[in-house]
Design a protein around this motif. Structure first.
Motif, mmCIF file in Angstrom:
data_model
loop_
_atom_site.group_PDB
_atom_site.id
_atom_site.type_symbol
_atom_site.label_atom_id
_atom_site.label_comp_id
_atom_site.label_asym_id
_atom_site.label_seq_id
_atom_site.Cartn_x
_atom_site.Cartn_y
_atom_site.Cartn_z
ATOM 1 N N TRP A 91 33.069 25.419 95.107
ATOM 2 C CA TRP A 91 33.830 25.398 93.726
ATOM 3 C C TRP A 91 33.094 24.541 92.864
ATOM 4 O O TRP A 91 33.038 24.629 91.686
ATOM 5 N N TYR A 92 32.494 23.099 93.526
ATOM 6 C CA TYR A 92 31.959 22.485 92.415
ATOM 7 C C TYR A 92 30.678 22.910 91.714
ATOM 8 O O TYR A 92 30.161 22.793 90.699
ATOM 9 N N LYS A 93 29.820 23.692 92.578
ATOM 10 C CA LYS A 93 28.867 24.496 92.189
ATOM 11 C C LYS A 93 29.306 25.576 91.092
ATOM 12 O O LYS A 93 28.634 25.506 89.925
ATOM 13 N N GLU A 94 30.082 26.392 91.313
ATOM 14 C CA GLU A 94 30.614 27.223 90.511
ATOM 15 C C GLU A 94 31.482 26.526 89.239
ATOM 16 O O GLU A 94 31.149 26.988 87.791
ATOM 17 N N TYR A 95 31.959 25.692 89.197
ATOM 18 C CA TYR A 95 32.442 24.489 88.191
ATOM 19 C C TYR A 95 31.258 24.287 87.508
ATOM 20 O O TYR A 95 31.536 24.275 86.134
ATOM 21 N N LYS A 96 30.463 23.867 87.959
ATOM 22 C CA LYS A 96 29.195 23.499 86.961
ATOM 23 C C LYS A 96 28.598 24.745 86.331
ATOM 24 O O LYS A 96 28.181 24.346 85.346
ATOM 25 N N ARG A 97 28.594 25.527 87.061
ATOM 26 C CA ARG A 97 27.937 26.844 86.583
ATOM 27 C C ARG A 97 28.766 27.422 85.444
ATOM 28 O O ARG A 97 28.414 27.703 84.404
ATOM 29 N N ARG A 98 30.048 27.421 85.317
ATOM 30 C CA ARG A 98 31.073 27.753 84.331
ATOM 31 C C ARG A 98 31.344 26.760 83.310
ATOM 32 O O ARG A 98 31.763 26.910 82.301
ATOM 33 N N ASN A 99 31.403 25.386 83.831
ATOM 34 C CA ASN A 99 31.914 24.242 82.960
ATOM 35 C C ASN A 99 33.089 24.355 82.252
ATOM 36 O O ASN A 99 33.300 24.322 81.183
ATOM 37 N N GLU A 106 32.727 33.701 99.984
ATOM 38 C CA GLU A 106 31.747 33.018 100.075
ATOM 39 C C GLU A 106 31.476 31.848 100.834
ATOM 40 O O GLU A 106 30.482 31.546 101.970
ATOM 41 N N THR A 120 41.147 25.842 91.712
ATOM 42 C CA THR A 120 40.687 26.767 90.676
ATOM 43 C C THR A 120 41.747 27.364 89.847
ATOM 44 O O THR A 120 41.725 27.731 88.599
#
Length: 163
Positions: free
Chosen positions: A65-73, A35, A23
């Motif tokens: 992190w990948y889930k968060e990355y997709k969310r924040r793009n 989390e 990150t």
């Protein structure tokens, strides 16, 4: 419950460092680390013990992190600006500027490497993890991590020579 406390105290730093390498943000890393342990507690009954606990936790962290990355793009957006905040100041302003430019250029080049090479280099340089730890996190072995790091370094050096 004591087992969970022991796992938390033993692996918190490992998971946090791993997430920080992904990150490059202390706040996001800490949030995702919390989390990760929450998810680990929820799914502990499904842990089969086929891997080390640290590897299992880092896999959960990576998924989050990948889930968060997709969310924040925003995986690469602003990376250079964030990294420039981490560069320590120098007594000599000119040296500091040159040092900053070199680091920024290096991280820009690292961003263009393939994902697995980029991740290995971040884990090694930013996370200060050993090749053995990197291999475990990536579900490979130490030799694989060394080879990927070496090849990535060679790519960066050959690109530097071309310029």
């Amino acid at each position: 419950m004591k087992g969970i406390d022991k796992i938390y105290s033993e692996y918190f730093q490992t998971v946090y460092k791993y997430l920080f390498t992904l990150t490059q943000d202390a706040d996001v890393s800490e949030e995702l680390t919390q989390e990760t342990f929450y998810q680990a507690v929820k799914t502990f009954d499904r842990f089969r013990g086929e891997s080390k606990v640290s590897v299992w936790l880092c896999q959960i962290a990576k998924h989050l992190w990948y889930k968060e990355y997709k969310r924040r793009n925003r995986f690469t957006e602003g990376f250079v600006e964030e990294m420039s905040d981490l560069i320590p100041s120098s007594e000599n302003l000119q040296e500091s500027v040159i040092e900053s430019d070199i680091k920024i250029a290096l991280y820009q080049k690292i961003r263009h490497l393939d994902e697995k090479t980029r991740e290995v280099i971040y884990l090694r340089l930013t996370g200060e993890l050993s090749f053995r730890e990197i291999g475990e996190i990536m579900m490979r072995n130490e030799t694989w991590a060394r080879v990927i790091f070496y090849r990535g370094k060679q790519k960066l050096m050959s690109e530097e020579e071309r310029e």
